[in-house]
Design an enzyme around this catalytic site. Structure first.
Site, PDB file in Angstrom:
ATOM      1  N   GLY A 102       4.866  -0.008  -5.924  1.00 19.46           N
ATOM      2  CA  GLY A 102       5.869   0.685  -6.334  1.00 19.46           C
ATOM      3  C   GLY A 102       6.754   1.453  -7.118  1.00 19.46           C
ATOM      4  CB  THR A 103      10.024  -0.456  -6.637  1.00 17.97           C
ATOM      5  OG1 THR A 103       9.366  -1.978  -6.055  1.00 17.97           O
ATOM      6  CG2 THR A 103       9.857  -0.343  -4.919  1.00 17.97           C
ATOM      7  N   GLY A 104       8.192  -0.960  -9.081  1.00 19.42           N
ATOM      8  CA  GLY A 104       8.375  -1.233 -10.710  1.00 19.42           C
ATOM      9  C   GLY A 104       8.873  -2.228 -10.985  1.00 19.42           C
ATOM     10  CG  HIS A 139       6.266  21.591  17.846  1.00 14.28           C
ATOM     11  ND1 HIS A 139       5.413  20.996  18.718  1.00 14.28           N
ATOM     12  CD2 HIS A 139       6.158  20.996  16.947  1.00 14.28           C
ATOM     13  CE1 HIS A 139       6.004  19.379  18.355  1.00 14.28           C
ATOM     14  NE2 HIS A 139       6.636  19.715  17.712  1.00 14.28           N
ATOM     15  CD  GLU A 140       7.009  22.488  13.375  1.00 17.37           C
ATOM     16  OE1 GLU A 140       7.717  21.264  12.092  1.00 17.37           O
ATOM     17  OE2 GLU A 140       5.858  21.468  13.138  1.00 17.37           O
ATOM     18  N   GLY A 159       9.609  -7.024  -2.976  1.00 17.12           N
ATOM     19  CA  GLY A 159       9.883  -5.116  -2.843  1.00 17.12           C
ATOM     20  C   GLY A 159       8.872  -4.170  -2.524  1.00 17.12           C
ATOM     21  N   PRO A 160       9.065  -3.094  -1.926  1.00 17.91           N
ATOM     22  CG  PRO A 160       9.749  -1.167  -0.850  1.00 17.91           C
ATOM     23  CD  PRO A 160      10.570  -2.951  -1.921  1.00 17.91           C
ATOM     24  CG  ASP A 190       7.296  15.926  17.131  1.00 16.92           C
ATOM     25  OD1 ASP A 190       7.221  15.262  15.537  1.00 16.92           O
ATOM     26  OD2 ASP A 190       7.194  17.334  16.915  1.00 16.92           O
ATOM     27  CB  THR A 229       3.571  -4.949 -12.361  1.00 14.59           C
ATOM     28  OG1 THR A 229       3.081  -5.225 -11.371  1.00 14.59           O
ATOM     29  CG2 THR A 229       2.649  -5.049 -13.747  1.00 14.59           C
TER      30      THR A 229
END
Length: 644
Positions: free
Chosen positions: A237-239, A457-458, A234-235, A532, A241
């Site tokens: 930081g997903t838990g 722009h924003e 998994g990516p 962008d 460990t």
């Protein structure tokens, strides 16, 4: 009444440095007491010696190493007042028999001739010539370089073995020992599945491993085999460990934890030796769990790196790991858990059934799981009453468990910065902005012309996204610089499982709204749309080359899930096809760019009105857009960020 037994005194640990110091001290003492008389003679000169010689006070002279003369006085001379400074006793409290005086001589041959003449005249009883070697200096000169080399070697071995002197891998001869940290199930492991919020699918899948470890007979009685291992993918930081540690806590078994890089060493064979030692320790404490984090450090596919050869140390370590997991010497009741976010580069032999029997995908949490994770991390915080965790979960799409923990910590820091007694909703929103966009730079000097260009722009992003059905609705727009961006717009994207072409095109059009607004307002464009352009180019390339959403190329993909293409130097398509791909990507982007221009031309007055409010307030919200454009007909609760 029986007396308590005295506890055993702890053994004194003898350091090898004590031995080295003792040997050096012996040499120093031997050098100090090298003189047989154990008494240092008084220093004099040759003219004084000649005077003593003429007076008949000298009994004997010894020439040492042709450079020094040691003078021995007659016992009768020692009674004279002029020699009263000479001690009558030496250091051992015995009679001081000499030498009593010592001085350096010049030409030894001339001095010897004088002694011969004095002997003939009866002024001197006798003289001797001695060669007195300094055994201490000779021995020290031989041993000292060896000691220095040994000390340097010990230091280097300890450094390269990567541990402290007391650790398993810190000693010279323990370099091949495993560096795994053992968590004892009775004292160290406190984590259970209750401490792991979200990850319901992964917990359900891994629950079976816990049952195997708790009650293996339940499965073996039916002829089943205990699984060898499970791979958590998994990516970051997903838990992964945390989930592995919770398995050990639930199963109440010893838990060996280490990283894949702990096997990597500069010495040949060390990695394989550490693998053998790790499984040996786990087998002694079985049932047990071995957790290898970032296993791709040693589990990368063999033979893919042509520059390093086919027999490098990493491959030897992987071969040993494969053998230990499923070979003739298979370890029973030892389950291997591993975690990686790069499963595509792992060796196929490692992934086969019989080694890692289960591959558990630990995905980013959905909105319900994010709410559970927030509740876990909010527990230790002093939060304001009525804080809605479901609102916080909606504001953090795409956040991992580690990101949510960071949001909670950052919110507490922000609240403390403003001397608040509790962490409230605004602190969490500021924390999300801080993490996603970076720190506000209100002191950055921006000219009025640039400020209006940023506002246009924003405002262009906000206007186009408001007018498109599938574009994510706006939450907030700011022209306050954050991080590397000069302005930012926050959106709430819908969490979709599949994406259709019209949805992707609307998102691309909204992303091009910033550059399109510059074209409509100033009839010229700037470099402010870099991020962008990068985003829409990736989206367009994915539509054409990955998802097969281009009519000209048809239902074809050049995506390789195995990751084999990254090791080659050729493209999976011809030069002619590459030209078509480039053309189709450009057509897609330009079409959405002109579509955004058309939308902004129709709403030019509202665009300018929105930009003026933005210049005045610097930050605008959804309510400001509703006042200008009216209610959005296709409003959904959704979030994402587009930056300038």
């Amino acid at each position: 009444m029986a007396k308590d037994k005295d506890p055993k005194p702890s053994r004194i640990k003898i350091s090898p440095w004590w031995i080295y110091g003792g040997i050096l001290g012996i040499f120093l003492i031997a050098s100090y007491f090298n003189n047989s008389n154990w008494q240092e003679p008084i220093q004099t000169n040759i003219s004084q010696f000649q005077k003593y010689l003429d007076n008949g006070d000298v009994n004997k002279v010894i020439i040492v190493n042709k450079t020094q003369a040691d003078v021995y006085l007659k016992p009768s001379a020692l009674e004279k007042p002029e020699f009263s400074k000479i001690p009558k006793k030496n250091l051992l409290n015995k009679e001081n028999t000499g030498p009593h005086f010592s001085f350096s001589i010049g030409n030894d041959q001339i001095f010897e001739n004088k002694l011969i003449e004095a002997t003939k005249e009866g002024k001197l009883s006798s003289y001797e010539i001695q060669s007195n070697p300094n055994y201490f200096m000779d021995i020290l000169g031989f041993i000292l370089p060896i000691i220095v080399l040994v000390v340097i070697w010990i230091f280097l071995m300890r450094k390269m073995s990567g541990g402290a002197a007391g650790g398993g891998g810190g000693q010279i001869f323990n370099i091949g020992k495993s560096k795994a940290k053992l968590f004892d199930e009775k004292t160290d492991i406190k984590t259970t599945f209750k401490d792991v919020a979200g990850l319901e699918g992964a917990k359900e899948e891994i629950q079976e491993i816990v049952e195997f470890l708790k009650n293996p007979q339940k499965y073996t009685n039916l002829g089943g085999k205990i699984p060898k291992g499970a791979l958590l993918v998994g990516p970051p930081g997903t838990g992964k460990t945390l989930l592995a540690k919770a398995v050990a806590g639930e199963a109440q078994v010893p838990f060996f934890s280490l990283s894949g890089s702990d096997f990597v060493e500069m010495f040949v064979g060390v990695g394989a030796s550490r693998v053998r030692d790790l499984f040996k320790q786990a087998k002694e404490k079985s049932p047990a769990i071995i957790f290898i984090d970032e296993i791709d450090a040693v589990g990368r596919a063999r033979g893919k790196n042509n520059m390093s050869g086919s027999n490098d140390e990493r491959e030897n370590t992987l071969n040993q790991l494969l053998t230990e997991m499923d070979g003739f010497g298979t370890n029973t009741s030892v389950i291997v858990l591993a975690a990686t976010n790069r499963a595509d580069v792992l060796d196929k032999a490692l992934m086969r059934a019989g080694r890692f029997d289960r591959q558990i995908f630990v995905d980013l949490p959905d909105i319900r799981e994010r709410q559970e994770i927030f509740e876990v991390h909010l527990a230790p915080l002093k939060k304001a009453e009525g804080l809605d965790t479901s609102f916080l979960a909606k504001q953090t799409p795409g956040f991992s468990g580690a990101d949510i923990a960071n949001v909670c910590n950052e919110a507490a820091l922000i609240a403390a910065r403003y001397d608040k007694q509790a962490v409230d909703k605004q602190d969490f929103l500021d924390a999300v902005d801080r993490i996603v966009g970076g720190l506000e730079k209100k002191n950055k000097i921006i000219s009025p012309e640039e400020k209006r260009a940023i506002a246009i722009h924003e405002a262009g992003h906000a206007t186009v996204s408001w007018m498109l059905e599938h574009a994510a609705p706006l939450i907030k727009v700011t022209i306050v610089p954050r991080g590397q961006s000069l302005g930012a717009a926050w959106y709430l994207p819908e969490e979709r499982q599949i994406v259709r072409p019209d949805q992707m095109l609307d998102e691309m059009c909204a992303t091009m709204g910033g550059r399109a607004a510059e074209k409509v307002a100033f009839n010229r464009i700037s470099t402010g749309a870099l991020s962008d352009l990068e985003k829409v180019t990736k989206q367009a390339r994915a539509m054409v080359t990955i998802y097969g959403l281009n009519e000209k190329l048809g239902n074809i993909t050049y995506y390789d899930s195995s990751g084999q293409n990254e090791y080659g130097f050729t493209k999976p398509y011809s030069e002619e096809t590459a030209k078509i791909i480039d053309q189709e990507i450009s057509i897609l982007i330009e079409a959405q760019y002109h579509r955004a221009i058309a939308i902004l031309e129709e709403n030019k007055d509202k665009l300018y009105q929105l930009a003026d409010i933005l210049i005045d307030k610097e930050v605008i919200f959804k309510d400001d857009l509703e006042n200008i454009f009216g209610k959005r007909p296709f409003d959904k609760n959704l979030q994402e960020e587009t930056t300038l």
